[in-house]
Design an enzyme around this catalytic site. Sequence first.
Site, PDB file in Angstrom:
ATOM      1  N   ASP A  72       0.815  -1.221   0.000  1.00  0.00           N
ATOM      2  CA  ASP A  72       0.000   0.000   0.000  1.00  0.00           C
ATOM      3  C   ASP A  72       0.846   1.268   0.000  1.00  0.00           C
ATOM      4  O   ASP A  72       0.378   2.337   0.402  1.00  0.00           O
ATOM      5  CB  ASP A  72      -0.938   0.010   1.219  1.00  0.00           C
ATOM      6  N   SER A  74       3.023   2.263   1.907  1.00  0.00           N
ATOM      7  CA  SER A  74       3.337   2.858   3.221  1.00  0.00           C
ATOM      8  C   SER A  74       4.852   3.023   3.384  1.00  0.00           C
ATOM      9  O   SER A  74       5.302   3.897   4.124  1.00  0.00           O
ATOM     10  CB  SER A  74       2.765   2.003   4.352  1.00  0.00           C
ATOM     11  N   ASN A  92      15.565  -0.087   7.013  1.00  0.00           N
ATOM     12  CA  ASN A  92      15.532   0.844   5.878  1.00  0.00           C
ATOM     13  C   ASN A  92      16.942   1.216   5.453  1.00  0.00           C
ATOM     14  O   ASN A  92      17.147   1.770   4.389  1.00  0.00           O
ATOM     15  CB  ASN A  92      14.804   2.130   6.258  1.00  0.00           C
ATOM     16  N   HIS A 190      17.615 -12.543  -4.076  1.00  0.00           N
ATOM     17  CA  HIS A 190      18.987 -12.248  -3.643  1.00  0.00           C
ATOM     18  C   HIS A 190      20.023 -12.638  -4.694  1.00  0.00           C
ATOM     19  O   HIS A 190      21.209 -12.516  -4.453  1.00  0.00           O
ATOM     20  CB  HIS A 190      19.282 -12.921  -2.290  1.00  0.00           C
ATOM     21  N   SER A 246      27.863 -12.718 -10.158  1.00  0.00           N
ATOM     22  CA  SER A 246      26.777 -12.357 -11.086  1.00  0.00           C
ATOM     23  C   SER A 246      25.676 -11.583 -10.361  1.00  0.00           C
ATOM     24  O   SER A 246      24.503 -11.863 -10.540  1.00  0.00           O
ATOM     25  CB  SER A 246      26.205 -13.600 -11.776  1.00  0.00           C
TER      26      SER A 246
HETATM   27  C1  HEM Z   1      13.281 -14.280   3.278  1.00  0.00           C
HETATM   28  C2  HEM Z   1      13.437 -13.208   4.012  1.00  0.00           C
HETATM   29  C3  HEM Z   1      14.360 -12.096   3.635  1.00  0.00           C
HETATM   30  C4  HEM Z   1      15.305 -11.550   4.443  1.00  0.00           C
HETATM   31  C5  HEM Z   1      15.607 -11.928   5.875  1.00  0.00           C
HETATM   32  C6  HEM Z   1      15.987 -10.539   3.663  1.00  0.00           C
HETATM   33  C7  HEM Z   1      17.004  -9.738   4.150  1.00  0.00           C
HETATM   34  C8  HEM Z   1      17.773  -8.902   3.375  1.00  0.00           C
HETATM   35  C9  HEM Z   1      18.901  -8.145   3.857  1.00  0.00           C
HETATM   36  C10 HEM Z   1      19.403  -8.118   5.296  1.00  0.00           C
HETATM   37  C11 HEM Z   1      19.442  -7.487   2.806  1.00  0.00           C
HETATM   38  C12 HEM Z   1      20.685  -6.616   2.793  1.00  0.00           C
HETATM   39  C13 HEM Z   1      20.428  -5.239   3.333  1.00  0.00           C
HETATM   40  C14 HEM Z   1      21.732  -4.507   3.471  1.00  0.00           C
HETATM   41  O1  HEM Z   1      22.489  -4.831   4.394  1.00  0.00           O
HETATM   42  O2  HEM Z   1      22.026  -3.610   2.643  1.00  0.00           O
HETATM   43  C15 HEM Z   1      18.641  -7.818   1.641  1.00  0.00           C
HETATM   44  C16 HEM Z   1      18.858  -7.336   0.386  1.00  0.00           C
HETATM   45  C17 HEM Z   1      18.005  -7.555  -0.670  1.00  0.00           C
HETATM   46  N1  HEM Z   1      16.807  -8.228  -0.622  1.00  0.00           N
HETATM   47 FE1  HEM Z   1      16.172  -9.419   0.859  1.00  0.00          FE
HETATM   48  N2  HEM Z   1      15.441 -10.492   2.423  1.00  0.00           N
HETATM   49  C18 HEM Z   1      14.439 -11.407   2.358  1.00  0.00           C
HETATM   50  C19 HEM Z   1      13.604 -11.623   1.284  1.00  0.00           C
HETATM   51  C20 HEM Z   1      13.607 -10.868   0.147  1.00  0.00           C
HETATM   52  C21 HEM Z   1      12.555 -10.865  -0.851  1.00  0.00           C
HETATM   53  C22 HEM Z   1      11.253 -11.658  -0.752  1.00  0.00           C
HETATM   54  C23 HEM Z   1      12.943 -10.015  -1.829  1.00  0.00           C
HETATM   55  C24 HEM Z   1      12.211  -9.612  -3.084  1.00  0.00           C
HETATM   56  C25 HEM Z   1      11.314 -10.348  -3.699  1.00  0.00           C
HETATM   57  C26 HEM Z   1      14.241  -9.501  -1.456  1.00  0.00           C
HETATM   58  C27 HEM Z   1      15.007  -8.670  -2.235  1.00  0.00           C
HETATM   59  C28 HEM Z   1      16.244  -8.175  -1.864  1.00  0.00           C
HETATM   60  C29 HEM Z   1      17.138  -7.480  -2.784  1.00  0.00           C
HETATM   61  C30 HEM Z   1      16.905  -7.285  -4.265  1.00  0.00           C
HETATM   62  C31 HEM Z   1      18.234  -7.068  -2.024  1.00  0.00           C
HETATM   63  C32 HEM Z   1      19.449  -6.253  -2.509  1.00  0.00           C
HETATM   64  C33 HEM Z   1      19.193  -4.779  -2.289  1.00  0.00           C
HETATM   65  C34 HEM Z   1      20.295  -3.858  -2.801  1.00  0.00           C
HETATM   66  O3  HEM Z   1      21.103  -4.260  -3.649  1.00  0.00           O
HETATM   67  O4  HEM Z   1      20.332  -2.705  -2.341  1.00  0.00           O
HETATM   68  N3  HEM Z   1      14.592 -10.016  -0.245  1.00  0.00           N
HETATM   69  N4  HEM Z   1      17.625  -8.669   2.039  1.00  0.00           N
HETATM   70  C1  LIG Z   2      16.555   5.072   8.239  1.00  0.00           C
HETATM   71  O1  LIG Z   2      16.494   4.921   9.635  1.00  0.00           O
HETATM   72  C2  LIG Z   2      17.474   5.636  10.340  1.00  0.00           C
HETATM   73  C3  LIG Z   2      17.287   5.343  11.809  1.00  0.00           C
HETATM   74  O2  LIG Z   2      17.274   3.990  12.062  1.00  0.00           O
HETATM   75  C4  LIG Z   2      17.353   7.137  10.026  1.00  0.00           C
HETATM   76  O3  LIG Z   2      18.401   7.840  10.677  1.00  0.00           O
HETATM   77  C5  LIG Z   2      17.424   7.355   8.519  1.00  0.00           C
HETATM   78  O4  LIG Z   2      17.224   8.717   8.215  1.00  0.00           O
HETATM   79  C6  LIG Z   2      16.407   6.516   7.799  1.00  0.00           C
HETATM   80  N1  LIG Z   2      16.534   6.640   6.362  1.00  0.00           N
HETATM   81  C7  LIG Z   2      15.536   7.059   5.569  1.00  0.00           C
HETATM   82  C8  LIG Z   2      15.796   7.044   4.112  1.00  0.00           C
HETATM   83  O5  LIG Z   2      14.471   7.416   6.018  1.00  0.00           O
END
Ligand code: HEM
Ligand SMILES: *[C@@H]1O[C@H](CO)[C@@H](O)[C@H](O)[C@H]1NC(C)=O
Length: 325
Positions: A72, A74, A92, A190, A246
């Site tokens: 939605d 949000s 976030n 991922h 990749s």
């Molecule tokens: C199964 C549970 C999931 C967990 C616990 C999880 C957790 C995470 C975490 C921790 C990151 C890295 C964030 C960071 O440190 O920058 C990440 C990245 C990402 N996740 Fe997941 N995720 C999950 C499922 C999904 C699903 C369902 C999708 C989409 C359909 C998704 C798409 C992505 C993508 C595309 C990234 C890379 C983002 C980037 O390159 O900035 N994830 N995820």
């Molecule tokens: C994400 O959350 C942090 C606090 O946990 C905040 O300082 C930051 O501004 C937030 N980023 C965005 C894009 O809202």
Amino acid sequence: MRKTSIQCLVVCAALSLFCASADLKLGFYDESCPKAEKIIFDYVKKHIPHEPSLAAPLLRMHFHDCFVGGCDASILMNSTSKNQAEKSAFPNLSLRGFDFIDRVKTLIEAECPGVVSCADILALVARDSVIVTGGPFWNVPTGRRDGLISNSIEVLKNLPAPTFNFSILQTSFASKGLSLKDLVLLSGAHTIGVSHCSSFSSRLYNFTGKGDEDPSLDSFYAANLKKYKCQVPNDTTTIVEMDPGSFRTFDLGYYKHLLKRRGLFQSDAALITNAATKAYIIQLVNNPLEVFFKEFALSMEKMGRIEVKTGSLGEIRKNCAVVNS
Ligand code: HEM
Ligand SMILES: *[C@@H]1O[C@H](CO)[C@@H](O)[C@H](O)[C@H]1NC(C)=O
Ligand SMILES: *[C@@H]1O[C@H](CO)[C@@H](O)[C@H](O)[C@H]1NC(C)=O
Ligand SMILES: *[C@@H]1O[C@H](CO)[C@@H](O)[C@H](O)[C@H]1NC(C)=O
Ligand SMILES: *[C@@H]1O[C@H](CO)[C@@H](O)[C@H](O)[C@H]1NC(C)=O
Ligand SMILES: *[C@@H]1O[C@H](CO)[C@@H](O)[C@H](O)[C@H]1NC(C)=O
């Protein structure tokens, strides 16, 4: 029994004429804003190839939106003096692309003001960004309405954490109407994108609080991560490819890494701790890529329906960052 179900059908059909809620449908804007989907696709096609790393965070943004209070939009709302929005919650940290959505929304508003929801725009942008970077197509039925509430506390309650084990992941997905198969397939996202060291470094440096490593992580891979990427336990800036080699290509690489015990998060590693999901991963890896694409598409469509607001619920936000005044 039979009679009741027929009665029910009649009542429901009659109600739906007045009812606030309705289902999503393909081409919901065909009459109200016929160019909407093309404007979105053209914009994505023109800009994402210049910033291909944005496809992953946009896909992730759609996931975060859907898991917290339904798809939605949000997730797009700004915090106010009275409210901490979802955006400001800890996970976030690395969400990007808000301004990209805002630019698309501006184009759409110029074409048909007040018609197309931010939630639909996000769902379409996520899909189109994946397509133009060579990934799978999935259907995006539309008609979502934008929510009025965005609360950071709901994020931690609803979004699975990278430290989740198999059983809580299963529960988390089930609470959104998603199966184990969906869990495996959607985690396949991922295959693109990056993670910050901080999202998994406890597995490298302090798994049980004794300065130890997670034994379920391939020790050779862990050593490499420590040597070249996440060199200190408290690194919050370095990023690591989740599908090394990749990370820009939507392929089976992620699943192949999982089978080598090289999933980056405990939530990735968890998928091979269950016999059924492990067997399914082996099956995906042994099948042509198109099989994964086709199955992923079905799960994405399902994810895009989580707790959607339709009919006269919610609103069509004018600006995706704030509720209409
Ligand atoms: C199964 C549970 C999931 C967990 C616990 C999880 C957790 C995470 C975490 C921790 C990151 C890295 C964030 C960071 O440190 O920058 C990440 C990245 C990402 N996740 Fe997941 N995720 C999950 C499922 C999904 C699903 C369902 C999708 C989409 C359909 C998704 C798409 C992505 C993508 C595309 C990234 C890379 C983002 C980037 O390159 O900035 N994830 N995820
Ligand atoms: C994400 O959350 C942090 C606090 O946990 C905040 O300082 C930051 O501004 C937030 N980023 C965005 C894009 O809202
Ligand atoms: C929402 O927040 C972003 C980032 O802080 C800012 O650039 C944008 O102007 C804000 N939008 C509105 C409508 O307040
Ligand atoms: C999974 O995590 C939950 C919550 O942290 C915990 O209660 C449960 O015992 C864990 N399950 C397994 C099999 O480790
Ligand atoms: C590991 O975790 C424990 C318990 O949380 C903490 O007391 C200790 O300082 C941590 N060690 C390192 C090296 O971070
Ligand atoms: C991490 O901790 C070490 C020592 O504990 C400190 O010297 C270093 O500045 C910290 N790095 C970051 C990125 O916080």
